[in-house]
Every structure is written in structure tokens, then in C-alpha cells.
Design an enzyme around this catalytic site. Structure first.
Site, PDB file in Angstrom:
ATOM      1  N   SER A  27     -18.937 -66.203  -3.919  1.00 33.56           N
ATOM      2  CA  SER A  27     -18.040 -67.036  -3.099  1.00 33.56           C
ATOM      3  C   SER A  27     -18.335 -66.958  -1.606  1.00 33.56           C
ATOM      4  CB  SER A  27     -16.582 -66.629  -3.344  1.00 33.56           C
ATOM      5  OG  SER A  27     -16.362 -65.293  -2.894  1.00 33.56           O
ATOM      6  N   SER A  49     -20.138 -61.313  -8.374  1.00 32.06           N
ATOM      7  CA  SER A  49     -19.037 -61.156  -7.426  1.00 32.06           C
ATOM      8  C   SER A  49     -17.801 -61.952  -7.879  1.00 32.06           C
ATOM      9  CB  SER A  49     -19.526 -61.558  -6.028  1.00 32.06           C
ATOM     10  OG  SER A  49     -18.663 -61.133  -5.020  1.00 32.06           O
ATOM     11  N   PHE A  50     -17.402 -62.973  -7.122  1.00 25.77           N
ATOM     12  CA  PHE A  50     -16.360 -63.915  -7.581  1.00 25.77           C
ATOM     13  C   PHE A  50     -16.686 -64.413  -8.992  1.00 25.77           C
ATOM     14  CE2 PHE A  50     -16.405 -68.596  -8.035  1.00 25.77           C
ATOM     15  CZ  PHE A  50     -15.051 -68.877  -8.206  1.00 25.77           C
ATOM     16  N   ASP A  68     -23.533 -51.517  -1.549  1.00 27.08           N
ATOM     17  CA  ASP A  68     -22.772 -52.763  -1.403  1.00 27.08           C
ATOM     18  C   ASP A  68     -21.605 -52.563  -0.434  1.00 27.08           C
ATOM     19  OD1 ASP A  68     -21.271 -55.125  -1.819  1.00 27.08           O
ATOM     20  OD2 ASP A  68     -21.721 -55.172  -3.958  1.00 27.08           O
ATOM     21  N   HIS A 100     -25.203 -56.219  -1.630  1.00 26.82           N
ATOM     22  CA  HIS A 100     -24.462 -57.108  -2.532  1.00 26.82           C
ATOM     23  C   HIS A 100     -25.363 -58.164  -3.190  1.00 26.82           C
ATOM     24  CE1 HIS A 100     -20.840 -58.707  -4.231  1.00 26.82           C
ATOM     25  NE2 HIS A 100     -20.931 -59.873  -3.613  1.00 26.82           N
TER      26      HIS A 100
END
Length: 274
Positions: A35, A104-105, A225, A253
Site C-alpha cells: 500500500s 504487507s497490506f 524491516d 520491507h
């Protein structure tokens, strides 16, 4: 025909005109992006699409509000609607089930999809994943609070990557230009207004539901991260019975970019396992 590699195929998925990449053949694998500002499926997965599509049919959509999918007026950007879009995409492509790789998202979305529609998901890969409770990091707060400027984009890329050599002026300019395309920043700023802890909470699935997942799951995280805490990976490992964890040292990340060859090999081996 667009010369922009980020724009590929288009269809209606749960009422959203969805831009998606569909490459390779074999068992279907759905890649769901993160995101970040100006993100698209292509920007997120450009190094994974060619590698994974040599063994699988790889489908990578832009979720509503991101990339080149539709941004309807008054659309509610929430997990329920994103899950509906993902299921709608599988329906439109006449796929009963797919393995899902979420970044992630996208990891939170993959978890929610597997919990709400377990029969549609084969295996799960969760990379730098949201979806469990955690205190928002300064890094994530800055990512979601992005206001367009070249200097701000460069500082965000420094947060994303462990390897500063990846954060070139060219990349910063490219991602900045992506973030100011018509409609991009409007939808992005509408998704995660401050205070932002509530969006972390809204993306979390119930721990009992995660614990009940029957799916074989590969968890991947960068040790360094700054956006999503490494502890999330250990929490997911603890919760999901059929799970395994791979942690990359010297990695932020961007596992799929900073350690692209190893990431693609790891995911392909896991998905190809009987």
C-alpha cells in the site's frame, strides 16, 4: 495499446474495473501488492512476474484505489470491499481457487480472503505482512502519511530498503511521478488519514480465525524491516499451524526486490511442493 508496462488486462471484478497482469500457465497464483504511495501490481511484482510465470499462471491485480484500477467516487476502502474484489477477479477468470502471495497490506488481504473464503485459497505466502495486531511503526505512519514531493519520496524509499544503493535518484523520480498521476494521491490520502493506528487495527484479522486456518503458509520477512515489525512474522508463525518462516538478513520491507532471486526461488519451491 499502452506502452506503460503497469497497464495490462482489464475486467470487472465485484463492480470495479480492474487492471491486472495474467502471465504464464499452470496452477494459478494471485499476487497482491502493498500500500505504498503510487504503488501498482507491476511496480511491486516486476521482478517476480517473469520468474514465477515460468512455472505458474500468475495473476497480479491493482486493488481498488491503487495503480490503474478504477477509483469510484464515494468508494469505501476497506477489507470487506478489497476481499470482494479479489473474489470477483477469481470469479471473472473462472478460477475456483488460487494460491495467494500477499505483500504487507496484501498480506492482510490474503489472510482475510483465506479466512472468509477458505475454499478459494490453496496455499498462502505472507511477506512483510500486516493482519495481526501491532503498534504502528514510525515508518508505516510516514508511508501512509505521504504528501507528494520528491524529497519525501526519497526519504520513504530509504525506509523501505536496507540497501541504500537501490534508492537511486531515478527510482525516486519514477515513484514520485507515479504518486502524482491523476487520482492517485486523492485515493491514497483518503485511505489512511491520521490517526493511523486504527487502519492497522482495521486490517487485523481475529487471532482465533488466523489460528483456525488450514492452509499451508510460507511467511517471509526482512530482519531490518522498518515498516512492518519482524515480530508480526513470529506471531503468524505461532498462530498458523501449517506454517514456516524465512527471515532475510540485510533486508528491509522490499524482500521481493532486495533479494529477488532468493525470494522467487523460495516462493516457487513452496508453491510447487505437493
Amino acid at each position: 495499446m499502452s506502452t506503460n508496462p503497469e497497464i495490462a488486462n482489464s475486467l470487472q471484478a465485484a463492480g470495479i474495473q480492474t487492471n491486472y497482469h495474467d502471465v504464464g500457465s499452470g496452477e494459478p497464483v494471485l499476487l497482491i501488492h502493498g500500500s505504498g504511495p503510487g504503488v501498482s501490481a507491476w511496480a511491486n511484482w516486476r521482478l517476480s512476474l517473469p520468474a514465477l510465470s515460468s512455472k505458474f499462471r500468475v495473476i497480479a491485480p491493482d486493488m481498488a484505489g491503487f495503480g490503474f484500477s478504477e477509483r469510484p467516487a464515494h468508494y469505501q476502502y476497506n477489507m470487506q470491499n478489497w476481499v470482494a474484489q479479489a473474489v470477483g477477479l477469481l470469479d471473472a477468470l473462472e478460477l475456483e481457487r488460487a494460491s495467494v502471495v500477499g505483500n504487507s497490506f496484501g498480506g492482510a488481504l490474503a489472510l482475510a480472503l483465506a479466512i472468509r473464503h477458505p475454499e478459494r485459497v490453496n496455499k498462502l505466502v505472507l511477506m512483510g505482512s500486516v493482519g495481526v495486531p501491532f503498534k504502528i511503526t514510525e515508518g508505516l505512519d510516514r508511508v501512509w502519511g505521504y504528501e507528494p514531493s520528491l524529497s519525501m519520496m526519497k526519504s520513504l524509499l530509504d525506509i523501505f530498503a536496507y540497501n541504500r544503493a537501490l534508492v537511486t535518484d531515478e527510482l525516486a523520480e519514477l515513484r514520485y511521478q507515479a504518486s502524482i498521476r491523476p487520482g492517485f494521491q486523492e485515493s491514497f490520502s483518503a485511505m489512511f488519514p491520521a490517526p493511523r493506528q486504527r487502519w492497522v487495527d482495521a486490517m487485523s484479522s481475529a487471532l482465533a480465525d488466523i489460528r483456525a486456518l488450514p492452509h499451508h503458509t510460507l511467511i517471509i520477512h526482512g530482519r531490518d524491516d522498518q515498516v512492518i515489525p519482524l515480530q508480526n512474522a513470529y506471531d503468524l508463525l505461532d498462530l498458523i499451524e501449517h506454517s514456516e518462516l524465512h527471515v532475510f538478513g540485510q533486508c528491509g520491507h522490499w524482500t521481493q526486490i532486495e533479494h529477488a532471486a532468493s525470494f522467487n526461488q523460495l516462493v516457487a519451491e513452496f508453491l510447487g511442493r505437493a
